[in-house]
Design an enzyme around this catalytic site. Structure first.
Site, PDB file in Angstrom:
ATOM      1  N   PRO A 106      28.023  38.485  37.376  1.00 33.20           N
ATOM      2  CA  PRO A 106      28.282  39.881  37.757  1.00 33.20           C
ATOM      3  C   PRO A 106      28.210  40.826  36.562  1.00 33.20           C
ATOM      4  O   PRO A 106      28.707  40.520  35.474  1.00 33.20           O
ATOM      5  CB  PRO A 106      29.688  39.827  38.340  1.00 33.20           C
ATOM      6  CG  PRO A 106      29.786  38.442  38.903  1.00 33.20           C
ATOM      7  CD  PRO A 106      29.025  37.575  37.941  1.00 33.20           C
ATOM      8  N   CYS A 107      27.577  41.968  36.790  1.00 28.68           N
ATOM      9  CA  CYS A 107      27.248  42.857  35.675  1.00 28.68           C
ATOM     10  C   CYS A 107      28.042  44.151  35.683  1.00 28.68           C
ATOM     11  O   CYS A 107      27.760  45.045  34.895  1.00 28.68           O
ATOM     12  CB  CYS A 107      25.755  43.190  35.725  1.00 28.68           C
ATOM     13  SG  CYS A 107      25.245  44.016  37.257  1.00 28.68           S
TER      14      CYS A 107
END
Length: 349
Positions: A106-107
């Site tokens: 996840p960014c």
């Protein structure tokens, strides 16, 4: 423009249909193998499958994303849960047998589209990715993330991630490059950081794909699409601002051009003869989203899917528009991942 880029006109719908047919083709006995973590709705998985890979396992914790994955990849085993709870021994593989290990941790903590926080706990999920590399010791790995991880204070985390990837397992040669998906037949300006690692004992250098085409336009992407799919219309203040937005502008641009007060509207109107703006995960009919070049509505799900390079046959289910938009906007464009997978298959595996 890279002079090596081929300048051709494409029937984009047919290109995606051909890629879908490649995905459905039975795998060869010696097909390269892949495991995909943070799999989402299956963008990366589809790219590998289009390139002829056989997926041994996918990992995804989000319920809606997992349901979407299962609809489209019924034969791929899915670990539906936290990656921290994954026991890599679930696959009967000896260290070094796996060809490619893939993942897009996840960014949100790195993203320039929202508030960037160096201490966001999601920034540390890459450690679970490294834990799996330590166990499986794949020949190659691919990690995708946003361009924001090399900007400002995030650069220290980027360096930490790069060091951890190089030291994982028996050691890897690793390179990281920013790739623009629009040069890989994804009709969207989408800049992403792609890490590629190759196990040191193989004696080969990591290699990124070369651009394969000029950027495709929204007009080309949507040509022949008869059904836009479910969509929303601008609401509230956005309904007043949307008609003022010219193709290629956002709401803030329109208000500024007309002499109004500066305001933030990430509502953006596409231009027919340019690639799409970057698709984002979150939409709101009152502030965020992509507007059709001519009509006073947000894009439909089928239109969005094409802009992210998903074939028309992909099954998004009957969930609310905002949920499906999140699945598409948060996915890896399949044609970008296909280009990466093909390059690895040709030059490393």
């Amino acid at each position: 423009m890279n002079p090596a880029v081929v300048r051709t006109r494409l029937d984009y719908g047919q290109l995606l249909a051909n890629a879908w047919a490649a995905h459905l083709t039975p795998r060869a006995v010696d097909a390269p193998t892949v495991v995909s973590t943070f799999a989402g709705a299956g963008g990366s998985s589809l790219g590998y499958s289009m390139a002829g890979f056989r997926e041994l396992l996918a990992v995804e914790w989000d319920d809606h994303a997992a349901a979407c994955f299962r609809r489209n990849f019924p034969h791929v085993p899915l670990h539906h849960g936290d990656i921290a709870a994954l026991d890599p021994a679930v696959l009967d593989l000896k260290p070094g047998e796996l060809d490619v290990f893939d993942g897009s941790p996840p960014c949100q903590g790195f993203s320039t589209a929202g508030r960037r926080q160096i201490d966001d706990p999601r920034n540390q999920l890459f450690r679970q990715y490294v834990r799996c590399i330590d166990h499986w010791q794949p020949k190659c790995f691919v990690m995708e993330n946003v361009s924001g991880m090399v900007k400002g204070q995030m650069r220290s985390l980027f360096a930490e991630i790069l060091g951890a990837l190089k030291a994982a397992g028996p050691g890897y040669r690793v390179t990281a490059r920013l790739l623009d998906a629009s040069y890989f037949r994804v009709p969207q300006k989408r800049l992403r950081m792609i890490f590629i690692g190759v196990r040191q004992d193989l004696g080969l250098d990591p290699v990124h794909p070369a651009p394969v085409d000029r950027p495709l336009t929204v007009r080309e992407a949507l040509a022949g699409l008869k059904d836009p799919g479910p969509y929303q219309r601008p609401a509230g203040k956005a309904a007043l601002v949307a008609p003022l937005i010219r193709p290629g502008e956002d709401g803030g641009d329109a208000l500024h051009r007309l002499g109004g007060k500066d305001a933030y509207f990430s509502l953006q109107r596409l231009a027919w003869d340019r690639p799409s703006f970057t698709l984002i995960k979150e939409i709101s009919s009152s502030r965020n989203g992509l507007i059709h070049p001519e009509e006073e509505r947000l894009l439909g799900i089928r239109e969005l899917a094409r802009l992210q390079s998903f074939p028309d046959e992909y099954d998004w289910g009957d969930s609310p528009v905002d949920k499906v938009w999140a699945r598409i906007g948060n996915s890896v464009p399949p044609l970008l991942m296909r280009a990466i997978a093909q390059t690895l298959r040709e030059k490393v595996l």
